[in-house]
Structure formats: structure tokens, C-alpha cells
Write an enzyme that holds these catalytic residues in place. Structure first.
Site, mmCIF file in Angstrom:
data_model
loop_
_atom_site.group_PDB
_atom_site.id
_atom_site.type_symbol
_atom_site.label_atom_id
_atom_site.label_comp_id
_atom_site.label_asym_id
_atom_site.label_seq_id
_atom_site.Cartn_x
_atom_site.Cartn_y
_atom_site.Cartn_z
ATOM 1 N N LEU A 42 -10.438 -0.734 -9.668
ATOM 2 C CA LEU A 42 -11.114 -0.285 -8.437
ATOM 3 C C LEU A 42 -11.490 -1.441 -7.516
ATOM 4 O O LEU A 42 -12.405 -1.316 -6.704
ATOM 5 C CB LEU A 42 -12.359 0.563 -8.772
ATOM 6 C CG LEU A 42 -12.090 1.861 -9.555
ATOM 7 C CD1 LEU A 42 -13.387 2.633 -9.784
ATOM 8 C CD2 LEU A 42 -11.093 2.757 -8.827
ATOM 9 N N ALA A 82 -0.462 -1.849 -10.056
ATOM 10 C CA ALA A 82 -1.674 -2.668 -9.896
ATOM 11 C C ALA A 82 -1.333 -4.107 -9.523
ATOM 12 O O ALA A 82 -0.664 -4.800 -10.293
ATOM 13 C CB ALA A 82 -2.468 -2.650 -11.200
ATOM 14 N N TYR A 149 2.465 -14.423 -3.200
ATOM 15 C CA TYR A 149 2.542 -12.991 -3.521
ATOM 16 C C TYR A 149 3.959 -12.638 -3.998
ATOM 17 O O TYR A 149 4.152 -12.066 -5.076
ATOM 18 C CB TYR A 149 2.155 -12.156 -2.294
ATOM 19 C CG TYR A 149 2.503 -10.695 -2.450
ATOM 20 C CD1 TYR A 149 1.887 -9.919 -3.426
ATOM 21 C CD2 TYR A 149 3.477 -10.099 -1.648
ATOM 22 C CE1 TYR A 149 2.225 -8.588 -3.588
ATOM 23 C CE2 TYR A 149 3.812 -8.768 -1.798
ATOM 24 C CZ TYR A 149 3.186 -8.015 -2.778
ATOM 25 O OH TYR A 149 3.537 -6.701 -2.943
ATOM 26 N N ASN A 178 8.410 -1.856 3.935
ATOM 27 C CA ASN A 178 7.052 -1.656 4.447
ATOM 28 C C ASN A 178 6.555 -0.231 4.194
ATOM 29 O O ASN A 178 6.909 0.689 4.935
ATOM 30 C CB ASN A 178 7.006 -1.996 5.940
ATOM 31 C CG ASN A 178 7.105 -3.492 6.172
ATOM 32 O OD1 ASN A 178 8.071 -4.135 5.752
ATOM 33 N ND2 ASN A 178 6.102 -4.061 6.798
HETATM 34 N N1 UFG Z 1 1.652 -7.061 12.853
HETATM 35 C C1 UFG Z 1 1.065 -7.181 14.107
HETATM 36 N N2 UFG Z 1 -0.251 -6.868 14.217
HETATM 37 C C2 UFG Z 1 -1.014 -6.445 13.177
HETATM 38 C C3 UFG Z 1 -0.409 -6.329 11.907
HETATM 39 C C4 UFG Z 1 0.921 -6.657 11.794
HETATM 40 O O1 UFG Z 1 1.704 -7.556 15.077
HETATM 41 O O2 UFG Z 1 -2.211 -6.185 13.358
HETATM 42 C C5 UFG Z 1 3.086 -7.350 12.730
HETATM 43 C C6 UFG Z 1 3.372 -8.445 11.730
HETATM 44 O O3 UFG Z 1 3.315 -9.693 12.348
HETATM 45 C C7 UFG Z 1 4.753 -8.042 11.244
HETATM 46 C C8 UFG Z 1 4.762 -6.520 11.322
HETATM 47 O O4 UFG Z 1 3.707 -6.194 12.220
HETATM 48 O O5 UFG Z 1 5.704 -8.513 12.133
HETATM 49 C C9 UFG Z 1 4.504 -5.856 9.994
HETATM 50 O O6 UFG Z 1 3.360 -6.433 9.403
HETATM 51 P P1 UFG Z 1 2.605 -5.811 8.148
HETATM 52 O O7 UFG Z 1 1.435 -6.705 7.866
HETATM 53 O O8 UFG Z 1 2.337 -4.357 8.379
HETATM 54 O O9 UFG Z 1 3.671 -5.891 6.990
HETATM 55 P P2 UFG Z 1 4.499 -7.162 6.457
HETATM 56 O O10 UFG Z 1 5.909 -6.950 6.908
HETATM 57 O O11 UFG Z 1 3.860 -8.439 6.775
HETATM 58 O O12 UFG Z 1 4.296 -6.987 4.890
HETATM 59 C C10 UFG Z 1 5.036 -6.095 4.127
HETATM 60 C C11 UFG Z 1 4.217 -5.700 2.914
HETATM 61 C C12 UFG Z 1 3.972 -6.892 2.029
HETATM 62 C C13 UFG Z 1 5.294 -7.538 1.708
HETATM 63 C C14 UFG Z 1 6.040 -7.880 2.949
HETATM 64 C C15 UFG Z 1 7.402 -8.428 2.654
HETATM 65 O O13 UFG Z 1 2.987 -5.137 3.314
HETATM 66 O O14 UFG Z 1 3.344 -6.456 0.840
HETATM 67 O O15 UFG Z 1 6.215 -6.728 3.738
HETATM 68 O O16 UFG Z 1 7.628 -9.496 3.505
HETATM 69 F F1 UFG Z 1 5.081 -8.662 1.006
#
Ligand code: UFG
Length: 333
Positions: A42, A82, A149, A178
Site C-alpha cells: 500500500l 508490484a 527503473y 504507456n
Molecule cells: N509529458 C508532458 N507533461 C506532463 C507529463 C508528461 O509533456 O505533465 C510528456 C512527457 O514528456 C512524455 C509524454 O508526455 O513525452 C508521456 O509521458 P508520461 O510521463 O505519461 O509517460 P512516459 O512515456 O515518460 O513513461 C512511460 C511509463 C514508464 C515507462 C516509460 C518507458 O509511465 O513507466 O513509459 O519509457 F518507463
């Protein structure tokens, strides 16, 4: 979904079943009449999210309690969601990530071996690939994670290979792209504190909870300059796990599959779709690139289609956004 010959129900241990993706899985397993035990510390999960499943509040680092939990029931398989999963946090505190994600999993695997549970579905990630060398990533793409990660997830994938050879553990690692969206009934959703993911952040701005969406970078080599990602509906991820469980019934060994939609959408496209779906204006502020973000991440889903018979059904942007919007307007936890 998981029907087995003779209509038997399965006993499943879901580690991390109180988290975003795990809880959606638990709900589906319960709907299908299976017996589910959730093990979750949790730390980021929610007690309310596990429904009628029995919940053991325990940390995977507590090896004794993990083994005790595994001894309570003759589990047919373990689904392992987890993990600590925020890329930026993993850069700041890699020891915590390795301890939690790798050592915790090792404890789980040892306990499974002791009680002779030999099937595991593991939540892996597209982050194992690192910087993409091509537009669409298949499972043959080199694995060169660029953050701790991704490194911890890859370390577990490799551990699973060793465990297969030495102890006969069969496993499927599912490399999620994603994860997004929420269940149809609006009972479960994505709720992180703080929130770092794009879609929840867009919806927070639409609700006025944040003043504006911060777009991290508009100078990427993509058609509109913003990053392109492959968004996969959480219900499709659940389907992927169901297919993987069936697969392990017929196949022994160690397997890896991408779970992505195969379609890429830019941050600007997601934003535009969110304005349409929510009917709300959403202000934006363009900021500098976020460290470690590749320009494009899009899955090849060919292997999962061919081997698992898996196909995403809800991963169009509108289905993802409308289900997530329902949750964000009325979160239950
Ligand atoms: N982004 C924004 N603004 C925000 C959040 C995200 O512009 O507030 C952009 C990020 O820069 C990225 C895209 O939106 O270009 C997606 O970002 P996320 O944080 O939603 O997801 P990520 O692609 O960074 O991460 C995902 C998973 C991770 C995994 C990764 C693999 O959530 O667990 O893909 O690279 F590790």
C-alpha cells in the site's frame, strides 16, 4: 477470459494488486470467478481498489511474510505488478529501486520455488529498450535501459531466464508501453501522488486542479515537435495478462512480449483529443525537455498478436480519454 477446461477457477496471487494496473486485473479475475489474494504494501496502492479480494498488506522485502502468504493457498500462478515505477525517482534513488524491484522480486521467486508455484506473469516495461534505434520497437530491439527503473525491470527479466533454466519456472514478461485509461464502470483509475503521467495531468488541468498542462519539449524530431507515445488502455493490458496465463498453460519456458497499441500519438494530439472529449479548455505552458524522454516510443504488437492471440480493443484515444475522464471527474480514492 481465463476459463480452464471443466470450468475450474484458478487461485491467483496478485502482487501489487492495489495499484493502478493490478487493481484492474483483480477486478477482472473476480468477475470471472477466480480466487484472488492480493499482496501489496500500500505504498502507492489503495486498499479500496482491491474490491472483494483478500488483501495481505505486506512488503516483498519481508521474505518471511511473502512465503507465509504463498503457503496459505495452492496458487496456480502469480501475477507480479508490484514495483516502484517513476523514472525520475529512480534516477534520484537507484538503490531504493534495485532493492524494491529486484530484491523484492527475488524474495517472491524464492518463496514460489519453496512452495512449488511455477508460473509467473511479470510487469515489465518499454523502458528496457532505452533510446529507440527505430520508429517501431519489436522484442528483438537491443535492451539498453537509460534509467535505473528500466534497469531493474531488465534485471528481473534476466533473473527469470536463469530461474527457468535452473528451477523450471515458466514466465511471461509483458513490456507495457504507456498504460492509460480506466475501467468502464468508473470504479478504478489512475491516482498517483504526485502525478507525473501525461493523461492524468491533462485531465487535472481540464478540471482546474492545475493551472496549465506543462508540455515538456516542443522541439523533438516528430511531426509537431512533441513526444510521440503508444498509449495502451489498461483493460487491454488486463486482456494481455489473461492471454499470457493461457499461454503458460500450454507452453513452458521464458517469454517476453510487448503490450502496446502499435499506434503513436504526440503530446499535442493527446491534448487536442482531450479538449474534444472533455469539452473543456486546457491551457498549456511549453517547458524544456524532461531528462531521459525519447522522442518516440511505439510498440510492434506483432509477436503478442501471433503468439498470445492478443489484440487491443479499447486503445483508441477517445476510449482511453473518455474512461479516464469519467474517473477523474469522480475519483473514488
Ligand atoms: N509529458 C508532458 N507533461 C506532463 C507529463 C508528461 O509533456 O505533465 C510528456 C512527457 O514528456 C512524455 C509524454 O508526455 O513525452 C508521456 O509521458 P508520461 O510521463 O505519461 O509517460 P512516459 O512515456 O515518460 O513513461 C512511460 C511509463 C514508464 C515507462 C516509460 C518507458 O509511465 O513507466 O513509459 O519509457 F518507463
Amino acid at each position: 477470459m481465463l476459463r480452464v477446461p471443466g470450468g475450474l477457477c484458478l487461485n491467483i496471487l496478485v502482487c501489487g494488486g492495489a495499484g493502478y494496473i493490478g487493481a484492474h486485473m483483480v477486478k477482472r479475475l473476480l468477475q470471472e470467478g477466480h480466487e484472488v489474494v492480493v499482496l501489496d504494501n500500500l505504498s502507492t496502492g489503495h486498499r479500496e481498489a482491491v474490491g472483494d479480494a483478500s488483501l495481505v498488506v505486506a512488503d516483498l522485502l519481508d521474505a518471511e511474510k511473502v512465503e507465509r502468504t504463498l503457503r496459505t493457498t495452492a496458487f496456480d500462478a502469480v501475477l507480479h505488478f508490484a514495483a516502484m515505477s517513476i523514472v525520475a525517482d529512480s534516477m534520484r534513488d537507484p538503490y531504493a529501486y534495485h532493492q524494491n524491484n529486484v530484491v523484492g522480486t527475488l524474495n517472491l521467486l524464492r518463496a514460489m520455488r519453496t512452495v512449488r508455484v511455477d508460473k509467473l506473469i511479470f510487469s515489465s516495461t518499454a523502458a528496457v529498450y532505452g533510446m529507440p534505434r527505430q520508429h517501431v520497437l519489436d522484442e528483438q530491439h537491443p535492451v539498453e535501459p537509460i534509467n535505473p527503473y528500466g534497469a531493474t525491470k531488465l534485471a528481473v527479466e534476466r533473473l527469470l531466464e536463469d530461474a527457468s533454466r535452473a528451477y523450471g519456472l515458466s514466465s511471461v514478461s509483458l513490456r507495457y508501453f504507456n498504460a492509460a485509461g480506466a475501467d468502464q464502470e468508473g470504479e478504478l483509475g489512475e491516482s498517483h501522488q504526485p502525478e507525473t503521467h501525461l493523461i492524468p495531468n491533462i485531465l487535472r488541468s481540464a478540471l482546474g486542479m492545475d493551472p496549465a498542462l506543462r508540455i515538456f519539449g516542443s522541439d523533438y524530431p516528430t511531426p509537431d515537435g512533441t513526444c510521440v507515445r503508444d498509449y495502451i488502455h489498461v483493460d487491454d493490458l488486463v486482456d494481455g495478462h489473461a492471454c499470457a496465463l493461457r499461454y503458460l498453460d500450454r507452453n513452458a519456458g521464458v517469454f517476453r512480449f510487448n503490450l502496446g497499441s502499435g499506434e503513436g500519438y504526440s503530446v499535442a494530439q493527446v491534448l487536442e483529443a482531450a479538449r474534444r472529449v472533455t469539452g473543456r479548455p486546457i491551457s498549456v505552458e511549453v517547458e524544456a525537455r524532461r531528462a531521459g524522454d525519447p522522442a518516440t516510443l511505439v510498440a510492434s504488437r506483432e509477436l503478442a498478436g501471433r503468439e498470445l492471440g492478443w489484440e487491443p480493443r479499447k486503445s483508441d484515444l477517445d476510449s482511453i480519454l473518455s474512461s479516464a475522464w469519467r474517473w477523474h471527474c469522480k475519483p473514488r480514492y
